[in-house]
Design an enzyme around this catalytic site. Structure first.
Site, PDB file in Angstrom:
ATOM      1  N   ALA A  82     -34.739 -67.192  33.483  1.00 53.02           N
ATOM      2  CA  ALA A  82     -34.803 -68.619  33.818  1.00 53.02           C
ATOM      3  C   ALA A  82     -34.365 -69.494  32.659  1.00 53.02           C
ATOM      4  O   ALA A  82     -34.921 -70.565  32.429  1.00 53.02           O
ATOM      5  CB  ALA A  82     -36.202 -69.013  34.300  1.00 53.02           C
ATOM      6  N   HIS A  83     -33.360 -69.031  31.922  1.00 52.82           N
ATOM      7  CA  HIS A  83     -32.732 -69.819  30.858  1.00 52.82           C
ATOM      8  C   HIS A  83     -31.442 -70.423  31.426  1.00 52.82           C
ATOM      9  O   HIS A  83     -30.343 -69.975  31.119  1.00 52.82           O
ATOM     10  CB  HIS A  83     -32.424 -68.940  29.645  1.00 52.82           C
ATOM     11  N   ILE A  84     -31.590 -71.440  32.251  1.00 52.21           N
ATOM     12  CA  ILE A  84     -30.442 -72.005  32.969  1.00 52.21           C
ATOM     13  C   ILE A  84     -29.600 -72.831  32.006  1.00 52.21           C
ATOM     14  O   ILE A  84     -30.094 -73.790  31.404  1.00 52.21           O
ATOM     15  CB  ILE A  84     -30.915 -72.879  34.139  1.00 52.21           C
ATOM     16  N   ASP A  97     -27.336 -67.118  32.399  1.00 55.35           N
ATOM     17  CA  ASP A  97     -28.754 -66.862  32.196  1.00 55.35           C
ATOM     18  C   ASP A  97     -28.906 -65.517  31.507  1.00 55.35           C
ATOM     19  O   ASP A  97     -28.056 -64.629  31.658  1.00 55.35           O
ATOM     20  CB  ASP A  97     -29.505 -66.853  33.534  1.00 55.35           C
TER      21      ASP A  97
END
Length: 601
Positions: free
Chosen positions: A533-535, A334
């Site tokens: 929250a860039h999974i 992330d």
């Protein structure tokens, strides 16, 4: 009023505003009979799934069923400035996933258990994100190919980025070859910016950062952000790929249908899915393939619930292992963003809540679809820089986001409640003040996290552990990035035109350290850094020689026939950018791989 109550009130206000100024998008949906049979089942209507379903339905003799766990998107999601309403903890169209306590970052929050919002609606998280459309660096994709994933190099994926795009802003001749015209997804530069945004390019030039189009091959420089936008409204991949194609008889969308298990036969062939619709467990069967596009958190969760994952973990939960794939839920990456680097400016010239949502802004949006309501809060410009890798000076390792707001500019109503009391006290002297922030983003983190199962109950959320800043190199790079961000904000352009003054005081928890020394920055970073929250990477694409690989370069799940994954989870390494554009590209490329394998290309 507490921040939770304030955000809920703002969400109510947002829905009222949205109802006045836009018409909700209503997608045509179907109710399928139990044990329905189609050619392809796609799970998830988010940024990748909508692309996949739309593109596969281009083959007229293929029947495609798209299953979405949520329902219709709320009206406020269409208006960019109302993005903050997605933080409403009472929303039933968002899954709020909590992390275990995090020890390496976010130490200045009231709770070190973070909350991840994931869109539970048509359009997925792409309906609530900050809309930045950024592809990443060509080197990102060439690295994917070099890791043993042929067909994912920059030259190949650029074709799919262009195929997806309908670029609507003026183009320089040198940039035109990198953009697409007439594709499904409308993209354009930010049209409205407050004064600080309008000065961003000039300020960057003071430090040798020329203006660039970051969606070309040139990456170091200042830039105006590009957004998926049409007529002042957000465009999701569902708007672009799904809505226009639901008139096709061979494409069906069923909402409120949470898939709880992939059905495998005795030979480990994926033949369908089991899902819950209207409190009833139903099944759907696929003649050809099942495609999972549930996202970086929910895709590994669904695979593990279906017995596809690390045997040791599945055994502990009493789940029968069908395919022992130790990489499922691993390799979690992330991006990390650092808050707390601020400047005040002359009053009444920035992005106060009144200027963004006041009568003049509302009227301008209603009459012309222009103005501050066409832009997510604080968004405008950024800088791609290299601070830690002199051997590759043209490859950025940091993006500095210029936010046209201060923490507490809303008088703390929406923004301060998440912090512990010492930080709230720190911001009290500047509550309501106009200003701006420079927020460095770690583009290529080395820290690795995990996604695991809480239990074998399919309605329990997955356990997300980003584990950010666990690698010391990530902290040291952010120290350098923090110093560079201070230089950018101190540009003479901002001081001369806006009266910019840095907030030169330490956070209380770091006051024992020499202000802006390396040790001070390390303390500041541990306290104020957070995930974006860039999974990604949780079902990574890899060659057979990599024991942690989950899908092949053709996105097929190892050890299972007729099962693919197409979403952010397949990224072998996270891209150097907000990930939504890359996820749409994965959907485009993945759909073509399916067509190729079935002889339709």
């Amino acid at each position: 009023m507490g921040s939770t109550a304030a955000i809920s009130l703002f969400a109510t206000f947002s829905n009222i505003i949205a109802g006045m100024f836009t018409t909700p998008t209503v997608y045509t949906t179907s109710v399928m009979p139990d044990d329905t049979i189609v050619d392809f089942i796609v799970v998830g209507s988010g940024s990748a799934g909508s692309v996949v379903a739309g593109r596969l339905s281009e083959v007229p003799d293929w029947e495609v069923l798209l299953l979405e766990a949520g329902g219709q998107p709320p009206a406020f999601t269409k208006i960019p400035i109302l993005q903050m309403a997605s933080a409403n903890p009472n929303a039933n169209f968002i899954n709020f996933y909590k992390t275990p306590p995090q020890k390496n970052y976010n130490q200045f929050l009231a709770s070190n258990e973070l909350t991840y919002p994931r869109g539970r609606m048509i359009g997925g998280t792409g309906a609530i994100n900050l809309m930045v459309h950024s592809r990443g660096n060509p080197q990102d994709y060439d690295n994917w190919a070099q890791l043993g994933n042929p067909g994912w190099d920059w030259e190949t994926v650029l074709k799919y980025f262009k195929k997806s795009e309908d670029y609507r802003s003026p183009l320089e001749p040198k940039d035109a070859p990198f953009h697409g015209i007439g594709g499904p997804l409308s993209v354009q530069k930010v049209g409205w910016m407050p004064p600080v945004g309008k000065l961003a390019i000039e300020a960057g030039k003071e430090l040798g950062l020329e203006e660039i189009d970051y969606n070309t091959e040139t990456k170091i420089g200042s830039n105006i952000l590009q957004l998926p936008l049409r007529d002042g409204q957000r465009v999701t991949s569902a708007d672009a790929y799904l809505m226009p194609n639901l008139r096709r008889q061979n494409l069906k969308l069923q909402i409120n249908s949470q898939v709880i298990k992939i059905i495998l036969n005795n030979d480990n062939v994926a033949i369908g899915v089991r899902y819950v619709h209207r409190n009833k467990v139903k099944r759907a069967f696929a003649r050809r393939e099942v495609i999972i596009s549930a996202g970086g958190a929910d895709t590994p969760k669904l695979l593990m619930l279906s017995g596809i994952g690390p045997r040791e973990q599945l055994d502990k939960l009493g789940i029968k292992t069908r395919v022992d794939l130790p990489g499922v839920g691993q390799n979690y990456k992330d991006h990390v963003l650092l808050e707390g680097i601020h400047w005040t400016i002359h009053p009444n010239i920035s992005s106060s809540v009144l200027s963004l949502l006041g009568p003049s802004a509302l009227l301008r949006y209603q009459e012309k679809r222009e103005g501050p309501m066409t832009v997510p809060p604080g968004i405008g410009a950024s800088y791609f820089i290299n601070v830690g890798n002199p051997d590759e000076p043209t490859v950025p390792d940091i993006q500095v986001l210029l936010a046209s707001q201060l923490v507490g500019q809303d008088y703390g109503i929406l923004t301060l409640g998440k912090f512990k009391q010492s930080v709230q006290d720190y911001y009290k002297p500047t509550l309501g003040r106009d200003g701006f922030s420079m927020s460095p983003v770690l583009l290529r983190p080395k820290s690795v996290g995990t996604v695991t199962l809480k239990s074998k109950n399919p309605f329990d959320p997955p356990v997300l552990d980003p584990n950010c800043l666990s690698h010391p190199d990530d902290v040291e790079l952010l120290v350098k990035a923090s110093k560079a961000s201070v230089q950018l904000g101190n540009a003479k352009t901002f001081r001369r035109s806006l009266g910019a003054e840095p907030i030169n005081k330490p956070f209380p928890d770091c006051a024992h350290l020499e202000y802006q020394s390396d040790d001070y920055w390390r303390c500041h970073i541990r306290g104020m850094a957070g995930v974006m929250a860039h999974i990604s990477g949780t079902c990574k694409m890899a060659p057979d020689s990599d024991p942690m690989g989950v899908v092949t370069p053709r996105l097929k799940v190892r050890g299972v026939k007729n099962l693919r994954v197409m979403d952010s989870s397949v990224m072998p390494q996270i891209v150097s950018a907000n990930i939504n554009a890359a996820v749409i590209m994965i959907g485009e490329r993945g759909a073509d791989l399916v067509k190729e394998d079935h002889g339709k290309i």
